[in-house]
Write a protein that holds these residues in place. Structure first.
Motif, mmCIF file in Angstrom:
data_model
loop_
_atom_site.group_PDB
_atom_site.id
_atom_site.type_symbol
_atom_site.label_atom_id
_atom_site.label_comp_id
_atom_site.label_asym_id
_atom_site.label_seq_id
_atom_site.Cartn_x
_atom_site.Cartn_y
_atom_site.Cartn_z
ATOM 1 N N THR A 1 -55.937 -10.421 -67.323
ATOM 2 C CA THR A 1 -56.552 -10.031 -66.066
ATOM 3 C C THR A 1 -57.822 -10.833 -65.787
ATOM 4 O O THR A 1 -58.154 -11.109 -64.628
ATOM 5 C CB THR A 1 -56.857 -8.526 -66.091
ATOM 6 N N GLU A 2 -58.535 -11.217 -66.843
ATOM 7 C CA GLU A 2 -59.766 -11.982 -66.657
ATOM 8 C C GLU A 2 -59.497 -13.325 -65.990
ATOM 9 O O GLU A 2 -60.342 -13.858 -65.268
ATOM 10 C CB GLU A 2 -60.456 -12.206 -68.014
ATOM 11 N N ILE A 3 -58.308 -13.874 -66.203
ATOM 12 C CA ILE A 3 -57.966 -15.179 -65.636
ATOM 13 C C ILE A 3 -57.472 -15.052 -64.203
ATOM 14 O O ILE A 3 -57.860 -15.835 -63.326
ATOM 15 C CB ILE A 3 -56.915 -15.881 -66.516
ATOM 16 N N ALA A 4 -56.617 -14.076 -63.936
ATOM 17 C CA ALA A 4 -56.058 -13.957 -62.578
ATOM 18 C C ALA A 4 -55.532 -12.548 -62.352
ATOM 19 O O ALA A 4 -55.141 -11.846 -63.296
ATOM 20 C CB ALA A 4 -54.940 -14.973 -62.371
ATOM 21 N N ASP A 5 -55.520 -12.148 -61.091
ATOM 22 C CA ASP A 5 -54.849 -10.925 -60.688
ATOM 23 C C ASP A 5 -53.956 -11.236 -59.491
ATOM 24 O O ASP A 5 -53.753 -12.402 -59.146
ATOM 25 C CB ASP A 5 -55.851 -9.802 -60.391
ATOM 26 N N ARG A 6 -53.424 -10.212 -58.855
ATOM 27 C CA ARG A 6 -52.434 -10.404 -57.795
ATOM 28 C C ARG A 6 -52.960 -11.231 -56.627
ATOM 29 O O ARG A 6 -52.186 -11.875 -55.905
ATOM 30 C CB ARG A 6 -51.935 -9.044 -57.294
ATOM 31 N N ARG A 7 -54.285 -11.253 -56.434
ATOM 32 C CA ARG A 7 -54.856 -11.923 -55.260
ATOM 33 C C ARG A 7 -54.657 -13.436 -55.293
ATOM 34 O O ARG A 7 -54.779 -14.093 -54.259
ATOM 35 C CB ARG A 7 -56.330 -11.582 -55.143
ATOM 36 N N ILE A 8 -54.334 -13.977 -56.459
ATOM 37 C CA ILE A 8 -54.091 -15.418 -56.535
ATOM 38 C C ILE A 8 -52.836 -15.807 -55.755
ATOM 39 O O ILE A 8 -52.651 -16.972 -55.397
ATOM 40 C CB ILE A 8 -53.986 -15.847 -58.019
ATOM 41 N N MET A 9 -52.008 -14.812 -55.459
ATOM 42 C CA MET A 9 -50.763 -15.056 -54.724
ATOM 43 C C MET A 9 -50.907 -14.770 -53.227
ATOM 44 O O MET A 9 -49.918 -14.827 -52.485
ATOM 45 C CB MET A 9 -49.640 -14.184 -55.301
ATOM 46 N N ASN A 10 -52.127 -14.479 -52.755
ATOM 47 C CA ASN A 10 -52.304 -14.071 -51.360
ATOM 48 C C ASN A 10 -51.863 -15.136 -50.368
ATOM 49 O O ASN A 10 -51.275 -14.826 -49.321
ATOM 50 C CB ASN A 10 -53.762 -13.724 -51.091
ATOM 51 N N TRP A 11 -52.124 -16.398 -50.671
ATOM 52 C CA TRP A 11 -51.834 -17.445 -49.686
ATOM 53 C C TRP A 11 -50.340 -17.640 -49.485
ATOM 54 O O TRP A 11 -49.876 -17.787 -48.363
ATOM 55 C CB TRP A 11 -52.527 -18.745 -50.101
ATOM 56 N N ILE A 12 -49.576 -17.608 -50.569
ATOM 57 C CA ILE A 12 -48.129 -17.755 -50.387
ATOM 58 C C ILE A 12 -47.511 -16.450 -49.896
ATOM 59 O O ILE A 12 -46.494 -16.472 -49.187
ATOM 60 C CB ILE A 12 -47.422 -18.268 -51.658
ATOM 61 N N SER A 13 -48.115 -15.313 -50.230
ATOM 62 C CA SER A 13 -47.630 -14.046 -49.679
ATOM 63 C C SER A 13 -47.796 -14.032 -48.162
ATOM 64 O O SER A 13 -46.898 -13.604 -47.421
ATOM 65 C CB SER A 13 -48.393 -12.870 -50.299
ATOM 66 N N ASP A 14 -48.938 -14.506 -47.703
ATOM 67 C CA ASP A 14 -49.181 -14.587 -46.259
ATOM 68 C C ASP A 14 -48.216 -15.557 -45.590
ATOM 69 O O ASP A 14 -47.727 -15.297 -44.482
ATOM 70 C CB ASP A 14 -50.628 -15.010 -46.014
ATOM 71 N N ASP A 15 -47.918 -16.660 -46.276
ATOM 72 C CA ASP A 15 -46.974 -17.630 -45.717
ATOM 73 C C ASP A 15 -45.598 -16.998 -45.540
ATOM 74 O O ASP A 15 -44.953 -17.182 -44.490
ATOM 75 C CB ASP A 15 -46.879 -18.846 -46.637
ATOM 76 N N LEU A 16 -45.135 -16.237 -46.515
ATOM 77 C CA LEU A 16 -43.837 -15.570 -46.378
ATOM 78 C C LEU A 16 -43.880 -14.518 -45.285
ATOM 79 O O LEU A 16 -42.914 -14.372 -44.521
ATOM 80 C CB LEU A 16 -43.428 -14.942 -47.713
ATOM 81 N N ARG A 17 -44.980 -13.781 -45.205
ATOM 82 C CA ARG A 17 -45.103 -12.781 -44.136
ATOM 83 C C ARG A 17 -44.972 -13.431 -42.766
ATOM 84 O O ARG A 17 -44.295 -12.891 -41.871
ATOM 85 C CB ARG A 17 -46.443 -12.061 -44.266
ATOM 86 N N LYS A 18 -45.599 -14.586 -42.581
ATOM 87 C CA LYS A 18 -45.503 -15.291 -41.302
ATOM 88 C C LYS A 18 -44.086 -15.762 -41.016
ATOM 89 O O LYS A 18 -43.729 -15.996 -39.856
ATOM 90 C CB LYS A 18 -46.459 -16.485 -41.301
#
Length: 268
Positions: free
Chosen positions: A52-69
């Protein structure tokens, strides 16, 4: 690309956050396209060397937003890493399983179409996405067995570490070999995906040829025995691509991933 090239951008915002347990890390972000649906859906799993110290789910926000679009809903899960209380074996795996299974519960409310369901995982999340698809093959008596696993029809691993036993051998990956021990507690029979073969689902491994964190050779090293066991495993190597590009929405690697997601969602 290096991590600041991605992480210093303005971060898109999820549509909703849904807890599946009492911990602040036991939560899923839902990315919901406009309209009534039904919305085709991707199950997203972040990496970060299971820490968790290295990454959490928010690292995927940009591609998640791309799929949503693109009209595709995203169920972006989080879980307790091995560096958090309750993480490791079995907690990290039980979290991932519970987060995935919660999709079945919430799909009607948000009009999510989960058949077929595509799982996309990056780095350590590539391993967890494949493992989630293999849960119905967990050995009897495993503490990782829970209920009726959510069916996953296609898994796309982006620079993943699918074979934990291989990753545990020196020199290992950019995650180091010691982290595998913390994740598995020495239990490979129910944590390393090749031990659970055949999965019976289509698997696509997308890797960067210039990835300095996860050796590209891991992909074919995993694919060969899985194919021999009867699974359909495809490997796509993307030139001029490192580890970060795999989850950058403007990259050639992500374009290849979107292509695979769309193809998988057409399969009924």
């Amino acid at each position: 690309m290096v991590w600041p090239d991605l992480l210093t951008r303005e971060r898109p915002k999820e549509s909703a956050s849904i807890p599946y347990g009492p911990s602040g890390l036991q939560v899923v972000d839902l990315w919901l396209p406009p309209g009534k649906g039904p919305h085709p859906t991707v199950l997203m799993v972040h990496g970060g060397c299971w820490q968790t110290e290295i990454a959490d789910r928010r690292i995927m926000n940009w591609i998640s937003d791309d799929l949503r679009k693109r009209g595709i809903a995203v169920w972006n899960i989080d879980y307790r890493g091995v560096d958090r209380e309750g993480g490791g074996y079995p907690g990290t795996f039980l979290d991932a399983a519970a987060a995935a299974d919660a999709l079945r519960q919430h799909a009607p409310r948000y009009n999510l179409d989960i058949s077929p369901l595509v799982a996309v995982g990056h780095s350590a999340g590539g391993h967890l996405a494949l493992w989630l698809a293999a849960r119905n093959r967990l050995p009897a008596g495993s503490p990782l067995r829970t209920g009726t696993p959510l069916p996953i029809h296609t898994v796309i691993s982006l620079g993943g570490l699918p074979d934990l036993e291989e990753a545990a051998r020196p020199p290992g990956s950019g995650c180091g070999t010691e982290i595998i021990g913390k994740l598995t507690g020495g239990n490979f029979a129910d944590t390393s995906v090749p031990r659970l073969s055949p999965l019976g689902v289509r698997q696509v491994l997308i890797n960067g040829l210039q990835d300095k964190i996860i050796p590209p050779a891991y992909a074919e090293g995993y694919a060969r025995p899985m194919r021999a066991a009867g699974d359909r495993v495809e490997v796509r190597m993307i030139d001029r691509t490192g580890h970060v590009e795999l989850i950058a929405p403007e990259s050639a690697a992500w374009a290849a991933t979107v292509e695979e997601v769309k193809e998988a969602l057409r399969r009924r």
